[in-house]
Write an enzyme that holds these catalytic residues in place. Sequence first.
Site, PDB file in Angstrom:
ATOM      1  CD  GLU A 284      68.680  17.600 -10.942  1.00  0.00           C
ATOM      2  OE1 GLU A 284      68.262  17.169  -9.853  1.00  0.00           O
ATOM      3  OE2 GLU A 284      68.180  18.584 -11.515  1.00  0.00           O
ATOM      4  CB  CYS A 318      67.420  10.313  -7.021  1.00  0.00           C
ATOM      5  SG  CYS A 318      66.220  10.792  -8.273  1.00  0.00           S
TER       6      CYS A 318
HETATM    7  P1  NAD Z   1      77.769   7.625  -9.934  1.00  0.00           P
HETATM    8  O1  NAD Z   1      78.063   8.931  -9.292  1.00  0.00           O
HETATM    9  O2  NAD Z   1      78.585   6.463  -9.553  1.00  0.00           O
HETATM   10  O3  NAD Z   1      77.920   7.758 -11.532  1.00  0.00           O
HETATM   11  C1  NAD Z   1      77.194   8.728 -12.263  1.00  0.00           C
HETATM   12  C2  NAD Z   1      77.924   9.023 -13.562  1.00  0.00           C
HETATM   13  O4  NAD Z   1      79.142   9.695 -13.262  1.00  0.00           O
HETATM   14  C3  NAD Z   1      78.319   7.793 -14.379  1.00  0.00           C
HETATM   15  O5  NAD Z   1      78.081   8.056 -15.734  1.00  0.00           O
HETATM   16  C4  NAD Z   1      79.803   7.660 -14.082  1.00  0.00           C
HETATM   17  O6  NAD Z   1      80.523   6.992 -15.096  1.00  0.00           O
HETATM   18  C5  NAD Z   1      80.204   9.121 -14.012  1.00  0.00           C
HETATM   19  N1  NAD Z   1      81.466   9.398 -13.308  1.00  0.00           N
HETATM   20  C6  NAD Z   1      82.084   8.660 -12.368  1.00  0.00           C
HETATM   21  N2  NAD Z   1      83.214   9.289 -11.953  1.00  0.00           N
HETATM   22  C7  NAD Z   1      83.290  10.446 -12.644  1.00  0.00           C
HETATM   23  C8  NAD Z   1      84.203  11.541 -12.643  1.00  0.00           C
HETATM   24  N3  NAD Z   1      85.270  11.554 -11.843  1.00  0.00           N
HETATM   25  N4  NAD Z   1      83.949  12.586 -13.465  1.00  0.00           N
HETATM   26  C9  NAD Z   1      82.855  12.608 -14.255  1.00  0.00           C
HETATM   27  N5  NAD Z   1      81.954  11.588 -14.306  1.00  0.00           N
HETATM   28  C10 NAD Z   1      82.164  10.524 -13.509  1.00  0.00           C
HETATM   29  O7  NAD Z   1      76.210   7.347  -9.691  1.00  0.00           O
HETATM   30  P2  NAD Z   1      75.361   6.032  -9.985  1.00  0.00           P
HETATM   31  O8  NAD Z   1      75.732   4.980  -9.002  1.00  0.00           O
HETATM   32  O9  NAD Z   1      75.378   5.706 -11.432  1.00  0.00           O
HETATM   33  O10 NAD Z   1      73.864   6.561  -9.689  1.00  0.00           O
HETATM   34  C11 NAD Z   1      73.274   6.587  -8.429  1.00  0.00           C
HETATM   35  C12 NAD Z   1      73.300   7.982  -7.836  1.00  0.00           C
HETATM   36  O11 NAD Z   1      72.677   8.919  -8.724  1.00  0.00           O
HETATM   37  C13 NAD Z   1      72.507   8.065  -6.549  1.00  0.00           C
HETATM   38  O12 NAD Z   1      73.211   8.825  -5.620  1.00  0.00           O
HETATM   39  C14 NAD Z   1      71.231   8.768  -6.973  1.00  0.00           C
HETATM   40  O13 NAD Z   1      70.552   9.442  -5.935  1.00  0.00           O
HETATM   41  C15 NAD Z   1      71.744   9.712  -8.003  1.00  0.00           C
HETATM   42  N6  NAD Z   1      70.658  10.172  -8.866  1.00  0.00           N
HETATM   43  C16 NAD Z   1      70.184  11.435  -8.671  1.00  0.00           C
HETATM   44  C17 NAD Z   1      69.124  11.893  -9.430  1.00  0.00           C
HETATM   45  C18 NAD Z   1      68.567  13.279  -9.227  1.00  0.00           C
HETATM   46  O14 NAD Z   1      67.849  13.744 -10.095  1.00  0.00           O
HETATM   47  N7  NAD Z   1      68.873  13.952  -8.129  1.00  0.00           N
HETATM   48  C19 NAD Z   1      68.554  11.073 -10.415  1.00  0.00           C
HETATM   49  C20 NAD Z   1      69.074   9.792 -10.593  1.00  0.00           C
HETATM   50  C21 NAD Z   1      70.136   9.354  -9.807  1.00  0.00           C
END
Ligand code: NAD
Length: 532
Positions: A284, A318
């Site tokens: 997502e 998002c």
């Molecule tokens: P992010 O990608 O920075 O982090 C998301 C999660 O991934 C965190 O828990 C982080 O610690 C983890 N992470 C980071 N590096 C990783 C790796 N190498 N392997 C596994 N996990 C890892 O995102 P963010 O800044 O927390 O959130 C914002 C983003 O999330 C935006 O792009 C938003 O659109 C998206 N989002 C999407 C939805 C949806 O349903 N499509 C919903 C909410 C947020």
Amino acid sequence: MYRRISRPLQLSRSFSRALSTRATNVLSALGIEPKHGVLRGVYDGKWGGTGAPVVSKCPTTGEHLADISTATPTEFHELIERSREAYHDFRMIPAPRRGEILRQIREALAAKRDHLGALVSLEMGKILSEGIGEVQEFIDICDYATGLSRMMNGQVIASERPGHSILEVPNPLGLVAVISAFNFPVAVYGWNLALSFIAGNATIWKPSPSTPLCSIAVTKIIAGVLEKNGIHGAAASLVTGDNHIGDALCESEHVTLVSFTGSEHVGQKVGKKVQHRFGKVLLELGGNNASIVMPDADLSLAVPAVFFGAVGTAGQRCTSTRRLFLHRDIAPKFLDTLKKAYASIPTGDPLVSSTLLGPLHNDRAVKNYHRQMLHLHDIGAEILTGGKVAKLNGFEGGNFVQATIAVPPSMDLDLWKQELFAPILNVAIFDELEEAIQWNNSVPQGLSSSIWTRDVRNVGKFMGPAGSDCGIVNVNVGTSGAEIGAGFGGNKRTGWGRESGGDSWKQYVRWSACTVNYSDAAPLAQGVNFSL
Ligand code: NAD
């Protein structure tokens, strides 16, 4: 393998001072009292964690709320083992009984809804009513999944062979890891946990490293219900931490499904890593959502919806509205009305009920906003309102920015194609619906979209094969937000995942096609003869 050599947990240097009354009120209502500023951030039936801490910081004031201990590599592997043990028993509990336990979790969450909502507001920065709404979403999906626990039906299929039946049987997957983003620190876990739980899996939650308090508060509530019912706490375990923990979950052969919510950039790594070991992955990712306003639209509905879509959650959903395509005939009137709404946005502490615009989540987001504003100026975009980083009296440590409406000089710019997590709305003017649909679809992401019209022909075009290519296609409804009943998710670079309602539950089980022979003969399918 999670082998990172982590700094041992050191008690915080900064917690000789007391927390503000504002933060203490929110935390103590949920029984969260950091001892010397430190909380245990790992739960697998018991609370622990001695790994290097992550920091929870309030986006509104800059206040350091707590240090939260994470898992050392040894503790991480122990948590995986505890989760496997929990799964061993949990899978044998009949689904309706699991549903009944989920119903109790729902009740426990509902009893703390407003307090949890306030914690979301304190730690993530969204306004109180959105924080409470997010917890309500968790409650709603628990209701949905409780009902579903009696309806996770497979099919009975007619066999071509006499005396045979074919059954499609859903069974639990095993261990499901939920890696979540900062902007929905409660609801995204809720969507996943509820379905994973009734399906009979053990679920491991790795929240965003910047919203650990929300995850601790939720896990405490769930753990209380599990323990009361004699269920191993590791049926819903928690491991706070950064990308190293996320990485370890993606690599673990014991984790059957990784449900990841976050940025496209990280999602791409997660997708590859899980696929590399042929695990199952649900993505997502980012959204870059557009609203199209036709000349026959009811502007008294469309303007407030675009206002909420672009400004709500300070543009950090998002599904936030980032692109606005206005038909030439109504563009001046629409923008005049929208600018008036932007002129008086109550900005400030998201815990105060009259506030509509809270802070961005962290200073990196403020820098990204600032950089984008410089870029918009450089390319000659018209800034209709906003455009500045804001300093608020009494909240000098907060991450505030002005909500902005910009008209970029052309459609042929990279900025249209990227998700920027800030309240910046880019506007363009069109003459034909086909042109607006083409713009809607011209970005790599495919999450949410919306059209404002009273003409059924426009509705048909937008929803049909030549219409919006997004996972969410709304008519006279804004892009932002969704109910739990339908499958939620996006196409293209948003990752194709579906969570929450619809058929999403089918992803949390493994399907077996079982052919049963009740007869005294053993014929082969397709009439194949292989007798001696
Ligand atoms: P992010 O990608 O920075 O982090 C998301 C999660 O991934 C965190 O828990 C982080 O610690 C983890 N992470 C980071 N590096 C990783 C790796 N190498 N392997 C596994 N996990 C890892 O995102 P963010 O800044 O927390 O959130 C914002 C983003 O999330 C935006 O792009 C938003 O659109 C998206 N989002 C999407 C939805 C949806 O349903 N499509 C919903 C909410 C947020």
